[in-house]
Design a protein around this motif. Structure first.
Motif, PDB file in Angstrom:
ATOM      1  N   ALA A   1     -49.410 -15.716 -20.991  1.00 19.06           N
ATOM      2  CA  ALA A   1     -49.346 -16.632 -19.858  1.00 19.06           C
ATOM      3  C   ALA A   1     -50.561 -17.543 -19.800  1.00 19.06           C
TER       4      ALA A   1
ATOM      5  N   THR B   1     -50.191 -19.445 -13.911  1.00 17.51           N
ATOM      6  CA  THR B   1     -50.696 -18.414 -14.815  1.00 17.51           C
ATOM      7  C   THR B   1     -52.209 -18.461 -14.932  1.00 17.51           C
TER       8      THR B   1
ATOM      9  N   TYR C   1     -43.843 -14.030 -23.498  1.00 12.26           N
ATOM     10  CA  TYR C   1     -43.904 -14.140 -22.039  1.00 12.26           C
ATOM     11  C   TYR C   1     -42.550 -13.835 -21.414  1.00 12.26           C
TER      12      TYR C   1
END
Length: 463
Positions: free
Chosen positions: A95, A344, A233
Motif C-alpha cells: 500500500a 495508504t 494489495y
C-alpha cells in the motif's frame, strides 16, 4: 475509486456519476442479513456480560473459569489477532509503495508528509493538555486509599518487574540522533520484518524510499513492478474480508477473557483513574475530532462517525492500531472516498506515529501515579511530562500494551517509583481498547484532513 482534485473541476458531472455508480456497486455487494458492525457490537456485549457474570458467579480465580479462558476464549481471540497482524506486512509494504508512487511528484509526497506530521503534533499536544487539565482538576491519585494501592501493587508486582526489564532493554543510553537513525533506517529491510514483532517503522522507511525511487524511473519500466504490488494489495484485502467474518465471535472471546479475568473489583478500586482517562478520551473523540472533521475535512461529524464505526469497533476489540490498519485502509477509501495514494500513505504512517489516545493516557497515568506516590510535580515537571507524552504518542508501538514500557521510563525520569505501574496493569487492557479506538479514529481524521487540503471532495463532505 475516483476522486476530484477541485470543487470547480469541469469534469464534476462525470465524477459524481462515477461516485453514484460506485455506491450502487457497494450497495449491490452488501451482504444479506445483519450488518458486520452490528454483529461486532452484539459479540462485544455478549462477551463482556458473560465475562463479568462468570467472574461474579465463580470468581476470577476459579480453576474451571481459568481453564475456559486459557483453552477456549483466549486462543480464539489470539487466532483473530494473529490472522489480522499476519496481513499487516504485505498490506503496509504494498500500500505504501503504491501510494507514494501514485502521488508521483516527490515534492507532493513531502507536502503530504509535512501536513500529516503537523496535524499529528497539534492534535497530540491538545490530547496531552486535556490529560493534564483533567488530572490536575480531578486528582484521581489522591482518591485511592494507600492500603488498596499496596494490595494492588502486591498482586501485579511481578508483571511490573517484567515490563521494567523490557523498558530498560528498549531504551539504551545512545545519542538521540543515533537512536533516531537506528529506529528508522534498516540495515536489512527483510530482517526487520522477519521477526515475531516486525519493525513497521523500518518497513515503512524502506517502502517510502522504494516508492519515491519508482517515481523517478520511466513508467514503462516500473509498471510491471507496480502491477505486482497492486496484485498483492488486492489479494491481502480479500484475505482481510475473510478474516473479518469471524470478528463478532473473536470479539466476544476477547471481551470474555478480559472481563472474566478481573471482574468489577479492580474497576471499582481504580474507578477515579478509569473515569479520568475515559472522560479525556471522550472529550478528545467527540469534541476535538468532531471539530477537526467539520472544520478541516468539511465532513459532518455524525456522518463521519457513522461511516467509520466498523473501524472503531475493530480497534476497540483488538487493542492494536497495527491489527486495525487493514480495516482502516479499506473503510476510509470505500466509505469516505479518501484517494488511495493519500489514504495508504497517511494511515500506514499514522498507525505508528499518530497515537493521540496513547499520549493522553500516558499523561493521565504519569500524573496519577505521581499523586499516588505523594510526588508534587510543579509546572516545569508537568511540561516535561507533556513533552515526553507527545513524543511517546508518536513513538509508541501500535500493539496491545505498547505504552507501558514508555510510561515506566517517564516515571523514572521524574523521580516516581516505576514499580507503581503495577497498580494500573490490571485495568490497562480495558483502557488500551478505548485509547486504541481514539488512535485509529485519529489516523482517519488525519487522512481526511490531508485529502481535503489537497483539494479532494470526500464522500459525505460539505462543499
Amino acid at each position: 475509486m475516483t476522486n476530484t482534485p477541485s470543487d470547480n473541476d469541469p469534469s464534476r458531472d462525470n465524477f459524481e456519476r462515477e461516485i453514484n455508480t460506485d455506491l450502487d456497486d457497494m450497495t449491490d455487494d452488501k451482504p444479506k442479513g445483519m450488518a458486520l458492525h452490528t454483529r461486532i457490537v452484539l459479540g462485544l456485549v455478549i462477551g463482556a456480560v458473560a465475562g463479568l457474570s462468570a467472574s461474579a458467579i465463580f470468581g476470577a480465580d476459579n480453576p474451571s473459569l481459568i481453564w475456559l479462558i486459557d483453552n477456549i476464549t483466549a486462543p480464539i481471540g489470539a487466532l483473530f489477532l494473529r490472522l489480522l497482524i499476519m496481513t499487516v506486512v504485505p498490506l503496509v509494504f504494498s500500500a505504501l509503495v503504491i501510494g507514494v508512487a501514485g502521488v508521483g511528484d516527490p515534492r507532493k509526497i513531502g507536502r503530504i508528509g509535512l501536513k500529516a506530521f503537523g496535524y499529528t503534533l497539534v492534535i497530540s499536544a491538545i490530547s496531552v493538555v486535556i490529560a493534564l487539565t483533567l488530572t490536575n482538576t480531578i486528582r484521581p491519585g489522591e482518591r485511592i486509599s494507600p492500603e488498596t494501592a499496596v494490595a494492588l501493587e502486591a498482586e501485579f508486582g511481578g508483571q511490573a518487574a517484567g515490563e521494567m526489564e523490557n523498558a530498560l532493554i528498549e531504551h539504551p543510553n545512545a545519542p538521540v540522533l543515533t537512536q533516531v537513525i537506528e529506529t528508522l533506517v534498516p540495515i536489512n529491510p527483510f530482517a526487520s520484518v522477519a521477526t515475531e514483532t516486525p519493525d513497521l517503522l523500518q518497513l515503512m522507511f524502506f517502502a517510502l524510499v522504494l516508492g519515491i525511487a519508482a517515481t523517478l524511473v520511466k513508467p514503462a519500466v516500473v509498471a510491471p513492478f507496480i502491477r505486482v504490488l497492486e496484485g498483492i494489495y488486492e489479494i491481502t484485502v480479500k484475505i482481510i474480508d475473510g478474516i473479518m467474518k469471524m470478528a463478532p465471535y473473536a470479539v466476544a472471546a476477547l471481551l470474555f477473557s478480559s472481563t472474566a479475568s478481573f471482574g468489577l473489583d479492580l474497576l471499582i478500586a481504580l474507578g477515579w483513574f478509569i473515569a479520568t482517562v475515559l472522560l479525556g478520551l471522550g472529550i478528545h473523540m467527540f469534541g476535538i475530532y468532531s471539530i477537526s472533521v467539520a472544520w478541516l475535512s468539511r465532513i459532518s461529524p455524525m456522518e463521519f462517525f457513522s461511516r467509520v464505526k466498523t473501524v472503531m469497533l475493530t480497534a476497540f476489540s483488538t487493542s492494536s492500531s497495527n491489527a486495525t490498519l487493514p480495516t482502516a485502509i479499506e473503510v476510509s477509501e470505500e466509505n469516505l472516498g479518501v484517494p488511495r495514494e493519500i489514504n495508504t500513505f497517511v494511515l500506514t504512517i499514522g498507525a505508528t506515529m499518530n497515537q493521540n489516545g496513547t499520549a493522553l493516557y500516558e499523561g493521565v497515568t504519569v500524573l496519577f501515579l505521581a499523586q499516588l506516590a505523594g510526588v508534587d510535580l510543579g509546572l516545569a515537571e508537568q511540561l516535561a511530562v507533556a513533552y515526553l507524552a507527545i513524543l511517546g504518542g508518536i513513538g509508541t508501538a501500535g500493539v496491545p500494551g505498547g505504552s507501558i514500557p514508555f510510561i515506566i521510563v517517564v516515571l523514572a525520569s521524574i523521580g516516581v517509583n516505576p514499580g507503581l505501574i503495577a497498580i494500573i496493569l490490571g485495568v490497562d487492557r480495558i483502557l488500551d481498547m478505548c485509547r486504541t479506538t481514539l488512535n485509529v479514529t485519529g489516523d482517519i481524521t488525519a487522512a481526511t484532513y490531508v485529502a481535503r487540503s489537497e483539494g479532494y471532495r470526500l464522500l459525505g463532505g460539505w462543499k
